[in-house]
Design an enzyme around this catalytic site. Structure first.
Site, PDB file in Angstrom:
ATOM      1  N   GLU A 190       0.813  -1.229   0.000  1.00 48.53           N
ATOM      2  CA  GLU A 190       0.000   0.000   0.000  1.00 48.53           C
ATOM      3  C   GLU A 190       0.845   1.278   0.000  1.00 48.53           C
ATOM      4  O   GLU A 190       0.612   2.205   0.790  1.00 48.53           O
ATOM      5  CB  GLU A 190      -0.964  -0.002   1.195  1.00 48.53           C
ATOM      6  CG  GLU A 190      -1.934  -1.150   1.133  1.00 48.53           C
ATOM      7  CD  GLU A 190      -3.246  -0.865   1.836  1.00 48.53           C
ATOM      8  OE1 GLU A 190      -3.350   0.161   2.516  1.00 48.53           O
ATOM      9  OE2 GLU A 190      -4.161  -1.687   1.708  1.00 48.53           O
ATOM     10  N   GLU A 194      -5.567  -8.424   0.138  1.00 46.93           N
ATOM     11  CA  GLU A 194      -6.330  -8.073   1.339  1.00 46.93           C
ATOM     12  C   GLU A 194      -7.766  -7.768   0.949  1.00 46.93           C
ATOM     13  O   GLU A 194      -7.994  -7.064  -0.035  1.00 46.93           O
ATOM     14  CB  GLU A 194      -5.756  -6.841   2.058  1.00 46.93           C
ATOM     15  CG  GLU A 194      -4.456  -7.060   2.765  1.00 46.93           C
ATOM     16  CD  GLU A 194      -3.950  -5.798   3.446  1.00 46.93           C
ATOM     17  OE1 GLU A 194      -4.774  -4.988   3.917  1.00 46.93           O
ATOM     18  OE2 GLU A 194      -2.716  -5.610   3.465  1.00 46.93           O
TER      19      GLU A 194
HETATM   20  C1  BGP Z   1      -4.606  -1.954   5.072  1.00 44.71           C
HETATM   21  C2  BGP Z   1      -3.236  -2.465   5.566  1.00 44.71           C
HETATM   22  C3  BGP Z   1      -3.345  -3.569   6.583  1.00 44.71           C
HETATM   23  C4  BGP Z   1      -4.453  -3.301   7.608  1.00 44.71           C
HETATM   24  C5  BGP Z   1      -5.754  -3.003   6.860  1.00 44.71           C
HETATM   25  C6  BGP Z   1      -6.936  -2.780   7.803  1.00 44.71           C
HETATM   26  O1  BGP Z   1      -4.435  -0.644   4.682  1.00 44.71           O
HETATM   27  O2  BGP Z   1      -2.483  -2.947   4.457  1.00 44.71           O
HETATM   28  O3  BGP Z   1      -2.067  -3.650   7.229  1.00 44.71           O
HETATM   29  O4  BGP Z   1      -4.070  -2.249   8.444  1.00 44.71           O
HETATM   30  O5  BGP Z   1      -5.587  -1.842   6.064  1.00 44.71           O
HETATM   31  O6  BGP Z   1      -6.972  -1.428   8.215  1.00 44.71           O
HETATM   32  P1  BGP Z   1      -6.938  -1.092   9.787  1.00 44.71           P
HETATM   33  O7  BGP Z   1      -5.829  -1.923  10.349  1.00 44.71           O
HETATM   34  O8  BGP Z   1      -6.706   0.374   9.874  1.00 44.71           O
HETATM   35  O9  BGP Z   1      -8.291  -1.514  10.350  1.00 44.71           O
END
Ligand code: BGP
Length: 459
Positions: free
Chosen positions: A161, A361
């Site tokens: 990301e 993801e």
């Molecule tokens: C994405 C990241 C993950 C995780 C996910 C969920 O941006 O790649 O590492 O953080 O978001 O978001 P959050 O953890 O803020 O709930």
């Protein structure tokens, strides 16, 4: 008539080192920006996280019980090279070597992210990605990984990301600095990524490497051409900048013009553009949570913080602002739920680049409740079932999708909301800062996903 998923479709799920491992300073690991920064939640949460470092065999056995074909995890740069550019830590190498062997023991394909938001603090203190020397440190770090794990890892992801690091800098160490600074850091990461892709292809001709941005469709608030234009430009800034470079090796023209207009073109060395042009990814990995909606602001509007949704940062606003989407439901944490947008996003990427795709993801963060050793997360099953259905529709449309990883394999630390916000198929018994016993429990979704994998995407 739905087309079936490929017979060797890579069903799995994902974690990241700083959100799951804990053991933040054990066995020689150096601190990363996640271990020292005061961010939501308190960094003490990251110091233990899920304590996967000490539960690794138990956790991988649970993934194997679900029948995973792949497992996406990240390697902590500062566990392998504690200060980021100095000595290699043999115990760091050993941990990941054991983790890889544990996966292979069960026939689980390791899908490894080399850098997932956790820049070594030692490099951050020397200017982080503002400092061009970080490029060389990153290339050397990846060279160490290729030498140690290139024989067993076939699928590599460069930077997790990177686009969110630029649009949401505060949470991951790139800071809420100026657009000029953000895109200078961004340029250095793009050059570093290109050098690493070339190094990987040279050293390990049999493996595949690609980027892992967060990509999602951007909708205009109305059919007012100004809103459509704003959505088009934001799509280029948010999505196409990163994939145009990974696939075609060029800066997206609309973003280049936007940076020029904002006096934010990055400073470059003479052969930077040639380096970018020389590198091409083998596949596109991307993360999808939900779509975004933007609306144009009247030209000349003061740069102001617009509606802050999690995919849109005010550092890009001024002529457009993030907006709600009244046609979509929202999670308890204010994220839109848009399975249809997932199909749209897959088709947009595939038609633009014609590269094999893997989702790295996709998931629902929620308040899960442990009741008599059970967790009835039907909301997560619904979210995932609906997104898998839309992915199947995109495959039926003709998109070449070869794998799907949910977020997350096991409960871990949410970047923004700590342990309260759970994503896993496996529940870990702790609340914020209260370690309880870290016991693992199978959620209802654990058994459901096992069925999805066993039936190659039916259910
Ligand atoms: C994405 C990241 C993950 C995780 C996910 C969920 O941006 O790649 O590492 O953080 O978001 O978001 P959050 O953890 O803020 O709930």
């Amino acid at each position: 008539e739905m087309k079936p998923f490929k017979k060797d479709f890579l069903w799995g799920s994902a974690t990241s080192a700083y959100q799951v491992e804990g053991a933040w300073n054990e066995d020689g690991k150096g601190p990363s920006v996640q271990d020292v920064k005061e961010i939501v939640p308190d960094t003490s949460d990251f110091k233990v996280a899920t304590d996967h470092y000490h539960h690794m065999q138990e956790d991988i056995a649970l993934l194997a019980e679900m029948g995973f074909k792949t497992y996406r995890f990240s390697i902590s740069w500062s566990r392998v090279i504690p200060d980021g550019d100095g000595e290699v830590n043999p115990k760091g190498i050993q941990f990941y070597s054991d983790l890889i062997d544990e996966c292979l023991k069960y026939g689980i394909e390791p899908l490894v992210t080399v850098y997932h938001f956790d820049l070594p603090q030692g490099l951050a203190e020397k200017g982080g990605w503002e400092n061009r020397a970080t490029i060389d440190a990153f290339v050397r770090y990846c060279d160490v990984l290729f030498d140690n794990f290139g024989d067993r890892i076939k699928l590599w992801l460069t930077i997790n990301e990177q686009n969110m690091m630029i649009l949401h800098g505060a949470a991951v160490g790139t800071g809420e600095s100026s657009i000029k600074s953000l895109y200078q850091q961004n340029h250095h990461m793009l050059v570093a990524q290109a050098l690493v892709m070339n190094l990987c292809h040279k050293k390990l001709p049999h493996v595949k490497i690609g980027p892992a941005p967060n990509i999602s469709a951007v909708y205009p608030k109305t059919n007012n051409p100004a809103d459509v234009e704003a959505a088009d430009l934001y799509t280029a800034i948010r999505n196409w900048l990163y994939l145009d470079i990974a696939v075609y090796g060029v800066y997206n023209h609309q973003v280049w013009a936007y940076l020029e207009e904002n006096d934010a073109l990055p400073d470059m060395e003479p052969d930077d553009l040639a380096i970018l042009k020389s590198a091409e990814c083998d596949f596109i990995a991307f993360n999808y949570y939900n779509s975004s909606t933007v609306e144009a602001l009247p030209s000349g509007t003061e740069r102001k913080a617009g509606k802050k949704d999690q995919q849109l940062s005010d550092s890009q606003e001024g002529f457009f602002a993030g907006s709600d989407n009244e046609y979509l439901p929202y999670t308890e944490f204010g994220w839109q739920i848009d399975p249809t947008g997932f199909r749209t996003t897959i088709n947009q990427i595939y038609s633009r680049y014609r590269k094999p795709l893997i989702i790295t993801e996709n998931g629902l963060g929620g308040f899960d409740k442990l009741e008599d050793g059970k967790i009835h997360d039907t909301y997560r099953i619904d979210y995932l079932r609906n997104h898998i259905k839309q992915m199947n529709l995109a495959v039926t449309d003709g998109a070449d999708v070869f794998g799907y990883c949910t977020w997350s394999a096991i409960d871990l630390i949410s970047t923004h909301q700590g342990f309260r916000k759970r994503y896993g198929f496996v529940y870990v018994n702790r609340e914020d800062f209260d370690l309880k016993d870290l016991k693992r429990y199978r959620k209802d979704s654990f058994y459901w996903y096992k069925g999805v994998i066993a039936s190659n995407g039916k259910n």
